[in-house]
Design an enzyme around this catalytic site. Structure first.
Site, PDB file in Angstrom:
ATOM      1  CD  GLU A 192      -1.313  -2.271   2.030  1.00  0.00           C
ATOM      2  OE1 GLU A 192      -2.334  -2.823   2.713  1.00  0.00           O
ATOM      3  OE2 GLU A 192      -0.266  -2.607   1.941  1.00  0.00           O
ATOM      4  CB  CYS A 213      -0.634  -4.453   8.624  1.00  0.00           C
ATOM      5  SG  CYS A 213       0.400  -2.968   8.149  1.00  0.00           S
ATOM      6  CB  SER A 267      14.781 -41.305 -10.829  1.00  0.00           C
ATOM      7  OG  SER A 267      15.865 -40.690 -10.039  1.00  0.00           O
ATOM      8  NE  ARG A 271      17.120 -28.550  -5.588  1.00  0.00           N
ATOM      9  CZ  ARG A 271      18.055 -29.313  -6.302  1.00  0.00           C
ATOM     10  NH1 ARG A 271      19.324 -29.094  -6.313  1.00  0.00           N
ATOM     11  NH2 ARG A 271      17.825 -30.735  -6.516  1.00  0.00           N
ATOM     12  CG  LEU A 286      10.441 -37.676   3.724  1.00  0.00           C
ATOM     13  CD1 LEU A 286      10.089 -37.970   5.143  1.00  0.00           C
ATOM     14  CD2 LEU A 286      11.978 -37.069   3.255  1.00  0.00           C
TER      15      LEU A 286
END
Length: 384
Positions: free
Chosen positions: A60, A83, A174, A190, A307
Site C-alpha cells: 500500500e 495491517c 530415475s 530451491r 518420506l
C-alpha cells in the site's frame, strides 16, 4: 461509475494486484506476498506497488508513494487487509488515512493478531471498506495464513513421474524422467525457499547436493535430511559443500538414541551438521515447529515416496508440483510418488485441488494444493 462497472474494475485491479504480489516470492517470507493498485474516481489505475522484501515498505505504501497527491479521493485495491500495527514499518492503515483515500477494497482478512483490525480502523476514520471475492488472492495468501494459524512452514512437494505414476525404476534409477526445463524450474524454486528436505534413502542412493544452480538465489536454503538413525555419510556431497547452505539432520530425540546412534550424531555435528530432534517415534511435526520458530517459513520437498507418504500422514503437505514425463514404465515394482498410506475407501483419499496445468517442453506440470481456507478454519470471502 455504476455498481456493476465498479465491481468489474475492482476485480480487474485485484487480478493485477495478485500478479504484482507474486513477484515477492522468495524475498518477503515469512511476511505475506501483497499487491496494491490505486484507482482514480473513474476506476482507472494511477499507480501500483507490491511488498518487495522483508523490512521494505508494504504494498500500500509503495503504491501511495507512486500516486502522490492523486491518492486523495482514490480507491486502493489490495490483496490482503491492510495491517494495523507497527512492525519493521508503520501501519498501512495510517498511511491510507493520511493519503486521503476514499475507499479500500481487499480480498483476504488478516488473521495475524498483531496486524488484524485494519478494516475497522479504516472505517472508524470514515473510509469506505469493501471485501470482495478473489480466489486467486486467497491462494496467494494461503502460505502466510497457514504459517500464522499453525506455526509450521509452508511445505511444497515436488516429484517427476512417468505417465503411469512411477518416480523411479525398481533399481531406483530415475535420471531423467523429466526434461531440462523442468529441472531448471526446480533449481529456481530451491533458490526461493528456506529449506530443501529429502530422506536418508535419497542421500545414500543419489548423494544430492540440493543446492540451487544456474539461477538467481533469493535466499540460501538449508539442506534438511530426514534421518532418524543418523546414517548420513560423513563424506556426502552436502557436508563437503557446507558453503551451499546449512545441513540439518532430523534425528530421533536424545532419549531414544542408543549408543551407536548417539555416536553418529556427534560425528555429524563435528562435521558441521546441525541436529534437530524428531518426535519420539520419528514424527516430523515437532522438528518443523522448531525449525519454523528459527525462521524456516518455506520448505521444498524432493524425496522418495516413503518420506512423502509420512509427510502426508502427518498433514504437513500443502502443495504439490507434479511433473509428468512422456514415458510409461509399466513395472509394478517401480517406485511410486507416495507410499505407506492405507486408503480403504475413496472417501479416505487425500483431497487436492488443481490450480494449474502447464507445458514444459515434453513434460506436463500439474500444480495442486491440499491446504485451503477451510482446512485452516478460516472463512473465505468467496463462500459468503
Amino acid at each position: 461509475m455504476s455498481d456493476c462497472a465498479s465491481s468489474f474494475r475492482f476485480k480487474r485491479a485485484m487480478e493485477r494486484a495478485v500478479r504484482l504480489a507474486s513477484r515477492g516470492h522468495g524475498f518477503v517470507e515469512p511476511n505475506p506476498m501483497v499487491g496494491c493498485v490505486i484507482l482514480d474516481e473513474d476506476g482507472n489505475a494511477i499507480s501500483e506497488g507490491y511488498h518487495t522484501r522483508v523490512g521494505a515498505p508494504h504494498a500500500e505504501v509503495e503504491a501511495l508513494v507512486r500516486a502522490g497527491s492523486r491518492a486523495r479521493g482514490a480507491t486502493a485495491v489490495v490483496t490482503l487487509e491492510p495491517c494495523n500495527h507497527q512492525g519493521r514499518t508503520g501501519p498501512c492503515t495510517q498511511a491510507l488515512i493520511d493519503a486521503g483515500v476514499r475507499r479500500v477494497v481487499y480480498a483476504v482478512a488478516d488473521p495475524f493478531p498483531r496486524a488484524a483490525g485494519g478494516a475497522q480502523r479504516l472505517r472508524d476514520a470514515g473510509i469506505e471498506v469493501l471485501s470482495i471475492s478473489s480466489p486467486r488472492a486467497e491462494e496467494l495468501a494461503l502460505p502466510f495464513l497457514k504459517r500464522v494459524v499453525t506455526q509450521l512452514p509452508w511445505m511444497t512437494v515436488k516429484w517427476a513421474a512417468s505417465i503411469d505414476g512411477r518416480i523411479a525404476l525398481r533399481s531406483r534409477a530415475s535420471k531423467w524422467i523429466s526434461g531440462e526445463r523442468a529441472r531448471r524450474m526446480v533449481h529456481r524454486e530451491r533458490g526461493r525457499v528456506d529449506g530443501v528436505l529429502t530422506g536418508i534413502g535419497t542421500v545414500i542412493t543419489d548423494n544430492p547436493r540440493l543446492n540451487a544452480r544456474e539461477t538467481r538465489v533469493r535466499r540460501r536454503a538449508m539442506r534438511i535430511v530426514y534421518d532418524p538413525l543418523a546414517n548420513t555419510p560423513l563424506g556426502c556431497a552436502m557436508l563437503e559443500q557446507s558453503s551451499e547452505g546449512q545441513v540439518v539432520i532430523l534425528a530421533l530425540p536424545e532419549a531414544a538414541r542408543d549408543a551407536e546412534v548417539a555416536a553418529r550424531v556427534r560425528a555429524l555435528e563435528a562435521a558441521g551438521a546441525r541436529v534437530v530432534e524428531l518426535g519420539e517415534s520419528g514424527e516430523m511435526t515437532p522438528a518443523f515447529i522448531a525449525l519454523f520458530a528459527q525462521g524456516v517459513s518455506t520448505v521444498l520437498v524432493e524425496a522418495g515416496g516413503g518420506l512423502v507418504g509420512k509427510l502426508f500422514a502427518e498433514n504437513l503437505v500443502d502443495e504439490v508440483f507434479s511433473f509428468v514425463g512422456p514415458i510409461i514404465i509399466g513395472d509394478a515394482n517401480a517406485l511410486s510418488s507416495v507410499r505407506g498410506l492405507r486408503t480403504d475407501a475413496m472417501r479416505d483419499a487425500i483431497p487436492a485441488r488443481l490450480l494449474a496445468v502447464r507445458r514444459r517442453d515434453g513434460d506436463a506440470l500439474l500444480h495442486y494444493r491440499c491446504t485451503s481456507m477451510a482446512s485452516l478454519g478460516l472463512a473465505s470471502v468467496a463462500s459468503k
